[in-house]
Design a protein around this motif. Structure first.
Motif, mmCIF file in Angstrom:
data_model
loop_
_atom_site.group_PDB
_atom_site.id
_atom_site.type_symbol
_atom_site.label_atom_id
_atom_site.label_comp_id
_atom_site.label_asym_id
_atom_site.label_seq_id
_atom_site.Cartn_x
_atom_site.Cartn_y
_atom_site.Cartn_z
ATOM 1 N N CYS A 71 -37.444 -23.163 12.423
ATOM 2 C CA CYS A 71 -37.436 -24.214 11.409
ATOM 3 C C CYS A 71 -36.007 -24.508 10.974
ATOM 4 N N TYR A 72 -35.614 -25.776 11.041
ATOM 5 C CA TYR A 72 -34.317 -26.192 10.515
ATOM 6 C C TYR A 72 -34.413 -26.367 8.999
ATOM 7 N N ILE A 73 -33.369 -25.999 8.300
ATOM 8 C CA ILE A 73 -33.220 -26.324 6.886
ATOM 9 C C ILE A 73 -32.050 -27.290 6.764
ATOM 10 N N TYR A 74 -32.341 -28.480 6.253
ATOM 11 C CA TYR A 74 -31.304 -29.499 6.074
ATOM 12 C C TYR A 74 -31.050 -29.730 4.589
ATOM 13 N N LEU A 75 -29.813 -30.028 4.252
ATOM 14 C CA LEU A 75 -29.465 -30.495 2.926
ATOM 15 C C LEU A 75 -29.174 -31.991 3.002
ATOM 16 N N HIS A 76 -29.605 -32.720 1.974
ATOM 17 C CA HIS A 76 -29.366 -34.164 1.967
ATOM 18 C C HIS A 76 -27.855 -34.424 1.996
ATOM 19 N N PRO A 77 -27.416 -35.433 2.746
ATOM 20 C CA PRO A 77 -25.971 -35.708 2.842
ATOM 21 C C PRO A 77 -25.272 -35.843 1.492
ATOM 22 N N CYS A 133 -27.489 -28.680 10.825
ATOM 23 C CA CYS A 133 -28.415 -28.034 9.910
ATOM 24 C C CYS A 133 -27.637 -27.177 8.907
ATOM 25 N N PHE A 134 -28.287 -26.817 7.812
ATOM 26 C CA PHE A 134 -27.682 -25.902 6.842
ATOM 27 C C PHE A 134 -27.983 -24.460 7.233
ATOM 28 N N LEU A 135 -29.238 -24.198 7.559
ATOM 29 C CA LEU A 135 -29.695 -22.892 8.023
ATOM 30 C C LEU A 135 -30.792 -23.098 9.051
ATOM 31 N N MET A 136 -31.171 -22.016 9.725
ATOM 32 C CA MET A 136 -32.291 -22.073 10.657
ATOM 33 C C MET A 136 -33.126 -20.809 10.487
ATOM 34 N N LEU A 137 -34.443 -20.969 10.549
ATOM 35 C CA LEU A 137 -35.360 -19.855 10.351
ATOM 36 C C LEU A 137 -36.070 -19.506 11.648
ATOM 37 N N GLU A 138 -36.304 -18.209 11.848
ATOM 38 C CA GLU A 138 -37.118 -17.720 12.958
ATOM 39 C C GLU A 138 -38.400 -17.130 12.378
ATOM 40 N N ALA A 139 -39.545 -17.484 12.969
ATOM 41 C CA ALA A 139 -40.830 -17.023 12.452
ATOM 42 C C ALA A 139 -41.134 -15.592 12.878
ATOM 43 N N THR A 144 -27.364 -18.650 10.028
ATOM 44 C CA THR A 144 -26.408 -19.597 9.473
ATOM 45 C C THR A 144 -26.273 -20.787 10.415
ATOM 46 N N ARG A 145 -25.635 -21.845 9.923
ATOM 47 C CA ARG A 145 -25.369 -23.012 10.770
ATOM 48 C C ARG A 145 -24.571 -22.599 12.010
ATOM 49 N N GLU A 146 -23.592 -21.737 11.833
ATOM 50 C CA GLU A 146 -22.748 -21.322 12.953
ATOM 51 C C GLU A 146 -23.554 -20.531 13.983
ATOM 52 N N GLU A 147 -24.434 -19.646 13.512
ATOM 53 C CA GLU A 147 -25.270 -18.871 14.430
ATOM 54 C C GLU A 147 -26.215 -19.781 15.198
#
Length: 431
Positions: free
Chosen positions: A286-292, A337-343, A324-327
């Motif tokens: 899952c991507y986590i995005y922040l509004h621009p 993306c701001f962050l990314m989640l793994e289930a 993190t975004r870099e990872e």
């Protein structure tokens, strides 16, 4: 002197993985193919391991962050069914079929993802209709060769029942055989989804998935027979591959519900109307995005992280890992993306902001298997095999490769220039 194939047939078996190879080699047509083929059974999919990013990496030799197709669907928080990324114009680089066309080769593609509006000679684009006013046949007709598609629908349309399987692949198979016999394209991209559909509905190791593999064996035999009857096989290369595997699931995580409770998104009349942070699902990730407008706001970043860390700490919620975004970018995912989640094992993500009951969750997703997880696990890999002209028969590649390596290798096979790629040519498979 290296011989360049006059004809290359690429068949993508959606959601068929390396774990299927043992069973596939008990089936007559796959067994015959693998006896002569060069094979790599350690192929990592893309991040996230979804169909559209995967198939775009195969034809560009690039990671999703570099070719631009980082998900199956667009970021549209206000829509219940977001639009799919089906159009060629959204790919930020050249492709195998573009370069083949420049070289004067006849090209064809049936349900190959993200190819609508391309310049292939003969193709049926894969377009998911998501709006009430859209008509499937009209959408396809306006995004691909009109008369070619009308002719196929007139003669084989009775085989299809929407996107239900195996009817859809039966229709596409009839179209593929007809295209081989009538036009004999020099580069043919074929995408079959029977196994993927059945694993979603019934689970990875279900009898329905096994029956779909058997149907693929029959389809492979018919394709090879058609190729043998229409051209010289000594100048033909057949490529079989998977795009990702699947995992069994029985639990859904709704991250946007927690973001809503934290005041990071607002809802009106059941729809998301505004957001500071938004969770965009990729099924198993899952991507986590922040509004621009707030992406550099330290307070919003801190609040979003706190919500996610709290969810990750819960045993009854499905977050295994926060990247993190870099990872995420280092794995080839969206660097915006701001962050990314793994289930967690058995979990996947959906976009809904409402917290559903157990019964409502079952009704909402209806899936027993899915993909989209981070690549790299041995039990989650897929495969890549080639047989025929300019291929080292019987070669076995034991190292791990990625889908973008397949793109670089196919370009080398046909002496096509994809420009700067992330992939490396798998020399062990080529003569």
């Amino acid at each position: 002197m290296k011989q360049i194939p006059k004809r290359v047939m690429i068949v993508s078996f959606d959601a068929v993985g390396a774990k299927d190879l043992e069973y596939l080699q008990t089936l007559p047509n796959f067994q015959r193919f693998f006896e002569q083929a060069a094979l790599c059974s350690h192929v990592n999919s893309v991040c996230p391991s979804l169909t559209y990013p995967a198939h775009t990496s195969i034809v560009t030799g690039r990671m999703p962050k570099n070719h631009g197709i980082v998900n199956n669907t667009k970021i549209q928080p206000n829509r219940k069914d977001p639009d799919w990324l089906y159009h060629r114009k959204w790919i930020r680089s050249t492709t195998l079929y573009d370069e083949a066309k420049k070289k004067g080769m006849t090209t064809a593609g049936l349900l190959w993802p993200v190819a609508a509006g391309s310049r292939m000679d003969y193709y049926v684009p894969e377009i998911m209709v998501t709006r009430k006013w859209q008509n499937q046949i009209l959408m396809n007709a306006t995004n691909g060769p009109l008369f070619y598609q009308l002719d196929l629908n007139k003669r084989f349309g009775q085989l299809r029942n929407g996107i239900a399987q195996p009817q859809l692949d039966n229709f596409i198979q009839a179209c593929a055989l007809d295209t081989i016999y009538k036009y004999n394209p020099q580069l043919f991209l074929l995408h079959l989804t029977d196994v993927d559909a059945n694993r979603h509905l019934y689970g990875v190791e279900s009898k329905e998935a096994k029956e779909a593999l058997k149907r693929h064996d029959k389809r492979l035999g018919e394709i090879v027979r058609a190729l043998e009857e229409t051209g010289e096989m000594e100048s033909t290369t057949v490529v079989l591959l998977g795009d990702h595997y699947q995992k069994d699931v029985d639990k859904v995580a709704f991250v946007n519900h927690a973001l809503w409770k934290a005041g990071l998104l607002t809802v009106r009349n059941g729809r998301i109307k505004s957001w500071k942070a938004y969770a965009k699902n990729c099924d198993g990730s899952c991507y986590i995005y922040l509004h621009p407008s707030v992406e550099n706001n330290a307070e919003v970043q801190k609040c979003t992280r706190k919500v996610l860390e709290t969810l990750k700490g819960r045993e009854d919620f499905g977050i295994e890992r926060i990247l993190t975004r870099e990872e995420a970018a280092n794995m080839g995912a969206d660097e915006n993306c701001f962050l990314m989640l793994e289930a967690k094992e058995g979990w996947f993500f959906l976009d809904e902001w409402e917290q559903l009951t157990a019964a409502e969750k079952d009704c909402a997703h209806g899936m027993k298997g899915t993909h989209g997880y981070l690549p790299g696990e041995a039990d989650y890999q897929t495969f890549f095999a080639m047989s025929g002209c300019s291929v080292r028969a019987g070669a076995r590649v034991e190292k791990n490769i990625a889908l973008w390596d397949e793109g670089a290798t196919l370009a080398a096979l046909l002496e096509l220039d994809l420009g700067k790629t992330d992939g490396s040519v798998i020399r062990e498979m080529l003569q």
